[in-house]
Design a protein around this motif. Structure first.
Motif, short mmCIF file in Angstrom:
data_model
loop_
_atom_site.label_atom_id
_atom_site.label_comp_id
_atom_site.label_asym_id
_atom_site.label_seq_id
_atom_site.Cartn_x
_atom_site.Cartn_y
_atom_site.Cartn_z
N CYS A 38 68.13 52.03 3.04
CA CYS A 38 67.13 51.65 1.74
C CYS A 38 66.59 52.17 1.69
O CYS A 38 66.40 54.12 1.32
CB CYS A 38 65.53 51.61 3.70
SG CYS A 38 63.64 51.59 2.38
N ARG A 39 66.80 52.10 -0.25
CA ARG A 39 66.43 52.90 -1.22
C ARG A 39 65.44 53.06 -1.78
O ARG A 39 64.61 51.89 -2.78
CB ARG A 39 67.86 52.77 -2.37
CG ARG A 39 67.61 53.75 -3.15
CD ARG A 39 69.08 53.44 -4.43
NE ARG A 39 69.19 52.74 -4.78
CZ ARG A 39 68.34 52.14 -5.96
NH1 ARG A 39 68.23 53.07 -6.98
NH2 ARG A 39 69.13 50.94 -6.58
N VAL A 40 64.34 54.02 -2.46
CA VAL A 40 62.97 54.14 -2.53
C VAL A 40 63.63 53.99 -4.04
O VAL A 40 64.39 55.63 -4.52
CB VAL A 40 62.59 55.81 -1.71
CG1 VAL A 40 61.22 55.94 -2.76
CG2 VAL A 40 62.18 55.27 -0.54
N THR A 41 62.59 53.51 -5.28
CA THR A 41 63.34 53.71 -6.24
C THR A 41 61.87 54.22 -6.96
O THR A 41 61.77 54.73 -8.31
CB THR A 41 63.24 51.88 -6.77
OG1 THR A 41 62.20 51.07 -6.04
CG2 THR A 41 64.29 51.29 -6.30
N ARG A 42 60.41 54.10 -6.64
CA ARG A 42 59.25 54.65 -6.97
C ARG A 42 59.02 55.41 -6.03
O ARG A 42 58.45 55.23 -4.99
CB ARG A 42 59.16 53.60 -7.73
CG ARG A 42 57.81 54.70 -9.20
CD ARG A 42 57.86 52.96 -10.31
NE ARG A 42 57.29 52.06 -9.26
CZ ARG A 42 55.75 52.04 -8.88
NH1 ARG A 42 55.22 52.46 -9.69
NH2 ARG A 42 55.37 50.85 -8.31
N ILE A 43 58.35 56.84 -6.75
CA ILE A 43 56.57 57.36 -6.05
C ILE A 43 55.91 56.44 -6.78
O ILE A 43 55.41 57.11 -7.49
CB ILE A 43 56.78 58.49 -5.87
CG1 ILE A 43 58.17 59.36 -4.69
CG2 ILE A 43 55.54 59.24 -4.96
CD1 ILE A 43 58.10 60.34 -4.80
N ASP A 44 54.50 56.12 -6.18
CA ASP A 44 53.46 55.54 -6.78
C ASP A 44 51.72 56.77 -6.22
O ASP A 44 51.83 56.74 -5.08
CB ASP A 44 53.26 54.75 -6.64
CG ASP A 44 51.72 53.83 -7.29
OD1 ASP A 44 51.46 52.78 -7.48
OD2 ASP A 44 50.91 54.70 -7.74
N ARG A 45 52.12 57.80 -6.71
CA ARG A 45 51.22 58.95 -6.28
C ARG A 45 49.84 58.84 -6.03
O ARG A 45 49.47 58.65 -5.46
CB ARG A 45 51.40 60.77 -7.01
CG ARG A 45 53.01 61.08 -6.91
CD ARG A 45 53.04 61.50 -7.54
NE ARG A 45 52.48 63.26 -7.92
CZ ARG A 45 51.72 64.39 -8.90
NH1 ARG A 45 52.66 63.93 -9.88
NH2 ARG A 45 51.65 64.85 -8.78
N PRO A 46 49.03 58.15 -7.75
CA PRO A 46 47.66 57.44 -7.58
C PRO A 46 47.71 56.72 -5.67
O PRO A 46 46.64 56.69 -4.83
CB PRO A 46 47.64 56.87 -8.28
CG PRO A 46 48.56 57.08 -9.39
CD PRO A 46 50.28 57.81 -8.63
N ALA A 47 48.86 55.67 -5.79
CA ALA A 47 48.64 54.79 -4.48
C ALA A 47 48.66 55.29 -3.32
O ALA A 47 48.90 54.86 -2.50
CB ALA A 47 49.37 53.92 -4.95
#
Lengths: 435, 424
Positions: B74-83
């Motif tokens: 499971c590869r994480v592609t993005r961190i959405d910090r506000p959410a």
């Protein structure tokens, strides 16, 4: 009656004659000296050169009245069959002959003609004055001469041939520190030959054993006059000591070795048993902001182990080679107290104390550390387990190393902390440590 | 923090350690932890990779299974910090209250012409090991680029495969990050005695392949051409910090997610530990410090007070070379006092000490590391007789005894909250 004749009137000869007389040698003693002046300590010629000592001040004590002294009489030949020495106008008969002819300055090929040396008292006159001096050489004599002249206010250049000054004795670090000290004393230090000169060139390229007389007489000569550990040359009636002698395969320069050899031979000739075991003398350079010393065979004995202290910020360095706890070689710079301690130990053949750092630093040790070790250090690094964690696990019921391992993971990595964890559990169990 | 969702990105050794630390103190926490691992297999002991080349199965390297929600491949592609959400390659969105980045590092492949030839491999993952094992031929020559810890391990692995290894290292001696020239020289001599061929002070300038596309030779910067049937890249790693950089977190100049001594990034809900992190800008690259950081974050999340006393880094310790090597603190100390005892053959011990205060700054032990525990315990503290002698017999017995007696006085604090020091 044994008539003893000594060829030479320097440090070794003088000491030998004094000792022989003191031990009550029953026969005659004759000293044949090439120089017209009475015996003097040639190690102090530098001080005469710079004017800090007069020529008289470096004279050695007069011989006993019974000793016959022939001055200004260079020995020119031996007749071993008839046991005769030809010296000046004299022909002297011996039962035992002791060659103590010392050394002569080495003149490297390509040296400028008319260069001076500092070997005999008469050399000083050539060098006194105001003119700049270029000292040519790599060794202790060159360094000491350059430093002494700088202190005396002369403009001095030290031109050395090897890549680093005395690196073969002091190591790279020691050599760097020494060169820095010299420069700070006002000596211009550069690599290379004498170059364009102003003033006088002083050759300090080392000393060679004076073996001409022995060689011409058919005695075995290698680097020095070959002698065994009783100082016998290949002619059993002739001995050799001091800088001219190669005793048991080694030429030992310097005053301390000369005295030891002289003492030993004087003992042997007056009935003592035994043999010479060699001298480990410390060469010490001092003055003009220098404090360097070294000792030991060169090249270094293999198999010795080494301790060293390097302190570049304070310009101090010490390196000692040990065989067990005996020092066999070493070099120190910038550590005057330590050097004095080590010199004494080496001279006496005494072991280096277990607290060698203290011995080397002497009174210059840094202040007692004010910061104690951390109270809760990590015991098991692989699993990052602290001592407190082990004690807590023990309190919670883990009473064996295995139980502690289960509770904390300690000892389950590389296993290196097993002894410490076991000791800690044992101490907690028998109450010698608090949980 | 009791009911918060903790998301761990990366399921390597440090991600695994963090999860274990958190669960140890609070088994109920397993319901709130989600671990997202990129590799298709669960966490394994990367430090023992070479065991797989000498008979160990890959399954044997697996770390203890953990009863939490672990999503592999499971590869994480993005961190959405506000959410407060991470987004995966498959389009999944996982919410977090606390986020731990343990994304590790990827092997550095030096830009040497010809590096794409067959038979050239990095040395980092289980996948790498499988391909190396398939490509190896007993008796053939394996060249390893890199003479640090990783390179030596890789060379060891090649020996286990029956190949003849040769190490190429840029520095003048092996393990140059941990050793000084004298110790490095002793180690190099030992390695050569064990049959490991070495070239120091050179780099690879070209990799030559045969007509079949397989590596045949390596050219060095001094002109020497070395035959190579297999080549391993072990010159270093680059931290995988892109996720952090993309979402606006600071990254160190030399790479790595910039964190403080407590592994905190600029975002109060996000930490970074292990090979992907740069603590105060410095990348550590060893599993010991990674574990320490993971434990510290876990302790914080449990509600423990932060450890205000910065612990010294654990020592680097190697036993795989037929000689023990340990290095701790700062063993280089250009202007510090250096104290050495060595037999100039196979034993070397050195301390680096602050000349003003007598405080121990670091050390190196080679051949006989019996004093390691005592010495490391003195890092940052004064060191004096008899430890200074660096004589194994004297130092160890006295100090083991002393430490055992001190075992109980474990950092009690006085009423002002100051830590009490025992008398040394």
């Amino acid at each position: 009656m044994t008539d003893v004749v000594v060829v030479g009137n320097g440090t070794a000869a003088h000491r030998f004659v004094q000792q022989l007389a003191a031990r009550g040698h029953p026969g005659t003693i004759t000293v044949i000296g090439a120089e017209p002046t009475p015996a003097y300590d040639n190690a102090l010629l530098g001080a005469v050169l710079t004017g800090s000592l007069s020529a008289d001040a470096i004279r050695l004590p007069a011989y006993d009245s019974g000793v016959r002294v022939l001055l200004g009489s260079p020995a020119v030949g031996l007749d071993r069959h008839r046991r005769l020495v030809r010296a000046g106008d004299h022909i002297v008969r011996y039962d035992r002959l002791v060659l103590a002819t010392g050394t002569t300055p080495r003149i490297p090929a390509g040296s400028p003609s008319g260069a001076a040396v500092l070997h005999q008292i008469t050399d000083c006159a050539r060098l006194t004055g105001d003119h700049p001096v270029t000292v040519v050489g790599d060794g202790a004599l060159a360094v000491e001469a350059a430093a002494a002249l700088a202190i005396a206010g002369r403009a001095v250049t030290l031109a050395h041939r090897r890549a680093s000054l005395l690196a073969h004795r002091l190591g790279t670090i020691g050599s760097t520190l020494l060169t820095r000290d010299l420069r700070r004393s006002g000596v211009t230090v550069r690599r290379g030959g004498p170059g364009p000169q102003h003033g006088v060139v002083l050759l300090c390229a080392g000393m060679s054993p004076a073996t001409g007389l022995a060689g011409r007489a058919g005695l075995a000569v290698r680097t020095g006059i070959v002698a065994d550990d009783r100082f016998r040359t290949t002619d059993p009636a002739i001995h050799a000591i001091g800088g001219c002698a190669e005793v048991d395969g080694r030429v030992e320069p310097g005053a301390v070795a000369a005295w030891r050899q002289a003492d030993t031979l004087a003992g042997l000739l007056t009935g003592s048993a035994g043999h010479y075991r060699g001298t480990r003398a410390v060469v010490r350079l001092r003055g003009a902001g220098l404090d360097a010393c070294w000792f030991g065979d060169h090249p270094e004995p293999a198999g010795a182990h080494e301790v060293s202290l390097t302190d570049p910020a304070r310009e101090r360095y010490a390196r000692l080679l040990l065989d067990g706890d005996r020092m066999v070689a070493g070099a120190m710079i910038g550590l005057p107290t330590g050097a004095a301690t080590v010199t004494q130990l080496v001279d006496r053949g005494a072991p280096l104390p277990a607290d060698w750092v203290g011995a080397v630093l002497g009174t210059d040790a840094w202040p007692a550390p004010a910061i104690a070790p951390a109270a809760n250090p990590v015991v098991c690094h692989c699993n990052h387990v602290s001592r407190r964690a082990v004690a807590d696990a023990w309190s919670a019921g883990a009473r064996s190393p295995a139980a502690v391992a289960l509770a904390t993971r300690a000892t389950t990595g590389c296993g290196g902390c097993v002894p410490e964890v076991a000791a800690l559990v044992a101490a907690l169990t028998d109450g010698t440590a608090d949980a | 923090m009791r009911d918060e969702q903790v998301v761990v990105v990366g399921y390597g050794m440090v991600g695994h350690r963090f999860t274990e630390s958190l669960l140890r103190a609070d088994p109920a926490a397993r319901q709130r932890i989600v671990v997202l691992g990129e590799e298709p297999w669960p966490a394994y002991d990367r430090t023992r990779l070479s065991d797989c080349l000498s008979g160990q199965t890959t399954a044997g390297l697996r770390l203890a299974p953990q009863a939490v929600d672990v999503r592999l491949g499971c590869r994480v592609t993005r961190i959405d910090r506000p959410a407060r959400t991470v987004v995966t390659a498959a389009g999944g969105r996982i919410r977090y209250d606390r986020l731990l980045l343990a994304t590790g590092a990827r092997p550095l492949i030096p830009p040497v012409p010809g590096r794409d030839a067959d038979g050239c491999f990095p040395y980092r993952t289980l996948d790498d090991i499988r391909r190396i094992r398939a490509a190896a031929r007993p008796g053939a020559r394996g060249v390893v680029l890199g003479g640090g810890l990783l390179g030596l391990e890789a060379a060891n692995a090649l020996q286990a495969l029956g190949m003849t290894p040769l190490i190429v290292e840029r520095a003048a001696y092996p393990m140059s990050a941990q050793l000084d020239p004298a110790a490095g020289d002793l180690l190099a001599r030992h390695l050569r005695r064990t049959g490991l061929d070495c070239r120091f002070g050179v780099t690879a300038t070209g990799i030559t392949a045969g007509r079949d596309g397989r590596v045949r030779a390596v050219t060095l910067s001094d002109g020497e051409v070395i035959e190579a049937d297999l080549l391993l890249f072990a010159v270093g790693v680059t931290p995988r910090d892109k996720l952090a950089a993309d979402c606006g977190l600071a990254v160190a100049a030399g790479g790595g997610v910039l964190v403080d001594a407590h592994a905190r990034t600029g975002d109060p809900r996000i930490w970074a530990v292990g090979d992907c992190a740069a603590v105060a800008g410095r990348r550590l690259g060893l599993v010991g410090p990674g574990f320490a950081m993971a434990d510290a974050v876990a302790a914080h999340l449990r509600g423990d007070p932060d450890d205000t006393d910065p612990r010294p880094l654990p020592p680097v310790r190697v036993k795989t070379l037929g000689i023990e090597v340990a290095s701790f603190g700062d063993p280089h100390g250009a202007n510090a006092v250096q104290i050495v005892r060595t037999d100039r053959r196979s034993v070397y011990r050195k301390l680096t000490i602050d000349g003003e205060t007598g405080v121990l700054l670091g050390g190196i032990l080679l051949g006989d590391i019996g004093l390691l525990a005592e010495l490391h315990g003195h890092l940052g503290a004064g060191v004096s007789e008899p430890l200074l002698r660096l004589d194994c017999a004297a130092g160890r017995d006295e100090h083991l005894g002393r430490r055992v007696r001190q075992a109980g006085s474990s950092g009690r604090r006085n009423t002002a909250g100051e830590r009490l020091q025992p008398q040394a």
